[in-house]
Design a protein around this motif. Structure first.
Motif, PDB file in Angstrom:
ATOM      1  N   UNK A 413       0.523  -1.240   0.157  1.00 49.38           N
ATOM      2  CA  UNK A 413      -0.326   0.255  -0.224  1.00 49.38           C
ATOM      3  C   UNK A 413       0.545   1.455   0.087  1.00 49.38           C
ATOM      4  N   UNK A 414       1.657   0.800   0.954  1.00 48.96           N
ATOM      5  CA  UNK A 414       2.850   2.189   0.991  1.00 48.96           C
ATOM      6  C   UNK A 414       3.798   2.447  -0.692  1.00 48.96           C
ATOM      7  N   UNK A 415       3.878   0.968  -1.113  1.00 47.93           N
ATOM      8  CA  UNK A 415       4.843   1.570  -2.657  1.00 47.93           C
ATOM      9  C   UNK A 415       3.662   1.706  -3.793  1.00 47.93           C
ATOM     10  N   UNK A 416       2.500   1.462  -3.623  1.00 45.89           N
ATOM     11  CA  UNK A 416       1.164   2.158  -4.439  1.00 45.89           C
ATOM     12  C   UNK A 416       0.934   3.813  -4.307  1.00 45.89           C
ATOM     13  N   UNK A 417       1.408   3.920  -2.802  1.00 41.95           N
ATOM     14  CA  UNK A 417       0.719   5.636  -2.940  1.00 41.95           C
ATOM     15  C   UNK A 417       1.858   6.541  -3.768  1.00 41.95           C
ATOM     16  N   UNK A 418       3.135   6.056  -2.870  1.00 41.13           N
ATOM     17  CA  UNK A 418       4.248   6.576  -3.340  1.00 41.13           C
ATOM     18  C   UNK A 418       4.670   7.085  -4.756  1.00 41.13           C
ATOM     19  N   UNK A 419       4.188   5.157  -5.579  1.00 44.74           N
ATOM     20  CA  UNK A 419       3.859   5.216  -6.736  1.00 44.74           C
ATOM     21  C   UNK A 419       3.311   6.557  -7.643  1.00 44.74           C
ATOM     22  N   UNK A 420       1.781   6.480  -7.425  1.00 51.99           N
ATOM     23  CA  UNK A 420       0.348   7.613  -7.826  1.00 51.99           C
ATOM     24  C   UNK A 420       1.164   8.835  -7.397  1.00 51.99           C
ATOM     25  N   UNK A 421       2.340   9.491  -6.279  1.00 52.93           N
ATOM     26  CA  UNK A 421       2.661  10.632  -6.133  1.00 52.93           C
ATOM     27  C   UNK A 421       3.176  10.639  -7.033  1.00 52.93           C
ATOM     28  N   UNK A 422       4.429  10.151  -7.649  1.00 56.45           N
ATOM     29  CA  UNK A 422       4.921   9.958  -8.517  1.00 56.45           C
ATOM     30  C   UNK A 422       4.694  10.154  -9.527  1.00 56.45           C
ATOM     31  N   UNK A 423       3.219  10.262  -9.914  1.00 57.72           N
ATOM     32  CA  UNK A 423       2.718  10.136 -11.837  1.00 57.72           C
ATOM     33  C   UNK A 423       1.709  11.447 -11.174  1.00 57.72           C
ATOM     34  N   UNK A 424       1.412  11.795 -10.185  1.00 58.49           N
ATOM     35  CA  UNK A 424       0.454  13.066 -10.093  1.00 58.49           C
ATOM     36  C   UNK A 424       1.024  13.921  -9.496  1.00 58.49           C
ATOM     37  N   UNK A 425       2.252  14.308  -9.375  1.00 57.69           N
ATOM     38  CA  UNK A 425       3.498  15.259  -9.098  1.00 57.69           C
ATOM     39  C   UNK A 425       4.915  15.434  -9.631  1.00 57.69           C
ATOM     40  N   UNK A 426       4.974  15.907 -10.250  1.00 54.10           N
ATOM     41  CA  UNK A 426       6.247  16.370 -10.614  1.00 54.10           C
ATOM     42  C   UNK A 426       7.154  16.569 -10.319  1.00 54.10           C
ATOM     43  N   UNK A 427       6.887  16.997  -9.490  1.00 60.48           N
ATOM     44  CA  UNK A 427       7.712  18.073  -8.052  1.00 60.48           C
ATOM     45  C   UNK A 427       8.202  17.213  -7.621  1.00 60.48           C
ATOM     46  N   UNK A 428       7.692  15.862  -7.100  1.00 57.61           N
ATOM     47  CA  UNK A 428       8.371  14.858  -6.506  1.00 57.61           C
ATOM     48  C   UNK A 428       8.930  13.870  -7.218  1.00 57.61           C
ATOM     49  N   UNK A 429       8.690  13.786  -8.384  1.00 58.71           N
ATOM     50  CA  UNK A 429       9.451  12.879  -9.093  1.00 58.71           C
ATOM     51  C   UNK A 429      10.802  13.518  -8.660  1.00 58.71           C
ATOM     52  N   UNK A 430      11.274  14.626  -9.273  1.00 61.29           N
ATOM     53  CA  UNK A 430      11.848  15.693  -8.977  1.00 61.29           C
ATOM     54  C   UNK A 430      12.980  15.281  -7.740  1.00 61.29           C
ATOM     55  N   UNK A 431      12.605  15.803  -6.721  1.00 62.05           N
ATOM     56  CA  UNK A 431      12.690  15.514  -5.218  1.00 62.05           C
ATOM     57  C   UNK A 431      13.578  13.688  -4.992  1.00 62.05           C
ATOM     58  N   UNK A 432      12.134  12.908  -5.525  1.00 63.26           N
ATOM     59  CA  UNK A 432      12.960  11.357  -5.251  1.00 63.26           C
ATOM     60  C   UNK A 432      14.237  11.124  -6.480  1.00 63.26           C
ATOM     61  N   UNK A 433      14.355  11.715  -7.272  1.00 62.34           N
ATOM     62  CA  UNK A 433      15.536  11.336  -8.136  1.00 62.34           C
ATOM     63  C   UNK A 433      16.787  12.220  -7.360  1.00 62.34           C
ATOM     64  N   UNK A 434      17.198  13.525  -6.733  1.00 64.39           N
ATOM     65  CA  UNK A 434      17.453  13.794  -5.695  1.00 64.39           C
ATOM     66  C   UNK A 434      17.961  13.182  -4.722  1.00 64.39           C
ATOM     67  N   UNK A 435      16.578  12.396  -4.832  1.00 67.59           N
ATOM     68  CA  UNK A 435      17.075  12.075  -3.016  1.00 67.59           C
ATOM     69  C   UNK A 435      18.215  10.053  -3.309  1.00 67.59           C
TER      70      UNK A 435
END
Length: 684
Positions: A413-435
């Protein structure tokens, strides 16, 4: 920054701290034993065997097979494979042993070096990763003096984890600088680690290549064929120098059927609560943090490194968010606060994003959806943590049932929530890439992975099973070698190394934040970290008993061994010895240790595993009156030519008299009786 600690001053500081924090061992290096007189005596025998026989091996006086046919558990072969071989440590103490012949001194020097070298290796690694020497020195303090080391004091093989940071340091230096000298050094350190502890040979094996690939990725060297060839060469050399030490263990496993039962592996796994359980001798926390007092269940790594790791994580997340919001460091642009969080130029059609990939709406709907997903990620993370640490919860809020019991489902469930957040919020993808590219995050992930492995095939939090969560079970079932080891909890030392590195990044952030104040806070943190793992005064020469009399709280070097052993040494080649009382662990381990005074084969033994022949002898010789003739036949079948009766070792004097009467009744004759009560018999 002036007066930063260099490697030589850091090494000197770690060495001095090693002497201080193990006090009062230093004044008696040649005669005292840290901790108890148990496994430490076995390890002294192993070190002495190696130091005595490696020179013979090098000049061809004995074969490789002879080296493994150590003198205990006679007549069974491969006795050295019943525990760790400590070949790496034997190489370290060769000069001292040649000069002194004192196994106690050699053992103590190895013991102390594990603290100092672990600190130095971590210093070099973190200095290379952060560029900050003070942060590196602090990280060395953390790993060199972990509270978990106090729980491992009797096990010098577990303490000997110092080559891991040296290996990572050398490999990293090669990746970043191309230095072949560093590559050779890192490879040599990895080989020495494999030669020093069989557990880390298996447990550390996947982490080194993970580190190498990660560092190649973030330094842009993944397509560098030269680096791949060099790393392949280093791996090949490591494997070739390790395999000869694995083959005797495979042979012993085939001969004796050695395999750790699943239940035994579960028993010696860490518990989630082990990480808040300190060893009892630890002065600060030993009487307070006793949530899971259990064999191999005291894996507390310290609160200070955890707090510094949190500092590092917060700093990395803040930086990632800031960089993603303004990737080029430009002033805020028009629209940055009104639907254009990426600071992008206004788009056609009114200056607002027309939508997200896949037709998802922009503007306020996207913000609401993003907020919902962030809330889902946070709550699912809390649920996972609750299930892992406390076994979960089952409650209701405003009549709504809330249940979190199954970590596996919660993780999905956590992985699903994170995956949806990455799809919906472009900025989250940038944060995730830097992390993902942040070394502190990478080492924190390795820390969690090592802790996960340490929980064994059936992880538990207290008395609650963390179902569907046993990553170690995959290794036990499918990876060769893992069925031969029994203590997954020893992954805690690897977790401690990676946590120390993350704490080093946190220390660097403190110094960057405000140099003088940061250094002052770091100095205080260093003192607290040392206090968390201090066990002053360290327990020395602790004797213990099983069934027979309490052994003396002192052992002596070979030159000061009880007189009977000097007489045994003078016996002709072909002598094989049996000592009584037979089978009592506290005394068997002393017979093993004192065999270094004569190196004659003994039918007694103590080790990590016991051959079937020894167990049969133990059943017969512990009670010779039950079937005197069968007991005698067992003694004869062992090839014994002589026997020693240690009268003072028997809990009841009449038991010693029974053994002597039994020997005499079967025509054994007294060769010599010694002043301390030992009697040497010849067996006909």
């Amino acid at each position: 920054m002036k007066h930063q600690p260099g490697p030589y001053s850091a090494a000197a500081a770690y060495a001095l701290l090693s002497l201080v924090l193990t006090w009062p061992l230093a004044p008696g290096l040649w005669r005292d034993v840290p901790g108890d007189l148990g496994d430490s005596l076995l390890n002294m025998w192993i070190l002495a065997w190696g130091a005595d026989h490696i020179p013979r091996l090098l000049v061809g006086a004995i074969s490789w097979q002879d080296f493994w046919n150590a003198n205990i558990f006679h007549p069974d072969p491969l006795a050295l494979t019943f525990s760790e071989h400590l070949f790496g440590q034997a190489l370290q103490i060769l000069p001292v042993y040649w000069i002194t012949g004192n196994a106690i001194l050699c053992y103590n020097l190895i013991f102390l070096s594990t603290f100092a070298l672990s600190g130095l290796g971590t210093y070099l690694l973190v200095r290379d990763l952060t560029g900050n020497r003070w942060a590196a020195f602090f990280a060395g303090l953390i790993y060199g003096f972990l509270p978990y080391r106090i729980a491992s004091v009797p096990h010098v093989q577990v303490m000997s984890s110092q080559w891991m940071p040296f290996a990572l340091y050398g490999l990293n230096r090669y990746i970043t600088s191309g230095s072949y000298r560093a590559l050779v050094g890192g490879t040599a350190a990895l080989v020495m680690q494999n030669w020093s502890c069989g557990y880390y040979l298996l447990y550390f094996a996947p982490f080194a290549p993970l580190f190498v690939v990660y560092r190649m990725w973030i330094t842009g060297r993944l397509r560098d064929l030269r680096v791949w060839i060099a790393m392949t060469g280093a791996a090949t050399v490591t494997v070739l120098l390790t395999i000869p030490f694995l083959l005797p263990y495979l042979d012993a496993q085939r001969r004796f059927g050695f395999q750790r039962p699943f239940g035994e592996v579960v028993l010696f796994s860490a518990n989630v609560w082990s990480y808040i359980t300190a060893a009892e001798p630890v002065r600060m926390w030993g009487r307070i943090l006793r949530y899971y007092p259990h064999g191999e269940g005291e894996t507390f790594l310290g609160f200070v490194p955890a707090l510094l790791a949190l500092v590092a994580l917060i700093a990395v997340v803040r930086a990632a968010i800031a960089e993603t919001g303004n990737p080029k460091g430009l002033p805020p642009q028009a629209g940055a606060e009104t639907g254009n969080p990426e600071g992008l130029p206004p788009q056609a059609g009114g200056g607002k994003p027309s939508g997200l990939p896949g037709g998802l709406p922009g503007g306020w709907p996207r913000r609401i959806l993003t907020a919902i997903l962030i809330f889902a990620v946070v709550t699912q993370f809390i649920a996972v943590a609750s299930a892992v640490i406390f076994g979960g919860f089952d409650t209701s809020v405003f009549g709504i049932a809330l249940r979190a019991r199954t970590p596996q489902r919660l993780l999905w469930q956590l992985a699903l929530a994170v995956g949806l957040l990455l799809v919906v919020a472009p900025r989250s993808r940038g944060v995730a890439a830097r992390l993902a590219r942040a070394p502190a995050v990478f080492f924190l992930a390795l820390t969690v992975l090592a802790m996960w492995f340490s929980l064994g095939p059936e992880p538990k939090a207290g008395t609650q099973f963390v179902s569907g969560f046993g990553l170690y079970g995959v290794l036990y079932d499918y990876v060769p070698g893992f069925r031969g080891v029994r203590v997954p909890a020893r992954y805690a030392m690897i977790a401690g190394l990676f946590l120390a590195v993350v704490a080093g990044f946190g220390a660097a952030e403190l110094i960057k934040w405000k140099r003088k104040a940061g250094l002052a806070i770091l100095a205080l943190a260093g003192v607290l970290a040392l206090a968390e793992g201090a066990a002053i005064p360290m327990t020395i020469n602790h004797a213990w008993s099983v069934n027979e009399a309490m052994p003396p709280s002192r052992v002596f070097p070979a030159s000061g061994a009880p007189p009977v052993y000097a007489r045994v040494k003078s016996l002709p080649a072909g002598t094989a010895l049996t000592e009584f009382p037979f089978g009592d662990a506290a005394w068997e381990i002393r017979y093993v240790y004192y065999s270094t005074a004569h190196w004659k084969p003994i039918t007694n033994g103590y080790s990590g595993s016991f051959p079937p022949g020894y167990k049969v002898r133990q059943a017969r010789l512990q009670n010779v009156t039950k079937d005197p003739d069968a007991s005698w036949q067992s003694l004869i079948d062992s090839g014994s030519t002589h026997a020693v009766v240690h009268r003072q070792a028997f809990a009841k004097p009449e038991d010693a008299a029974t053994i002597e009467a039994w020997l005499t009744a079967h025509n054994a004759s007294v060769i010599e009786t010694f002043a301390d009560g030992d009697v040497l018999y010849a067996i006909r």
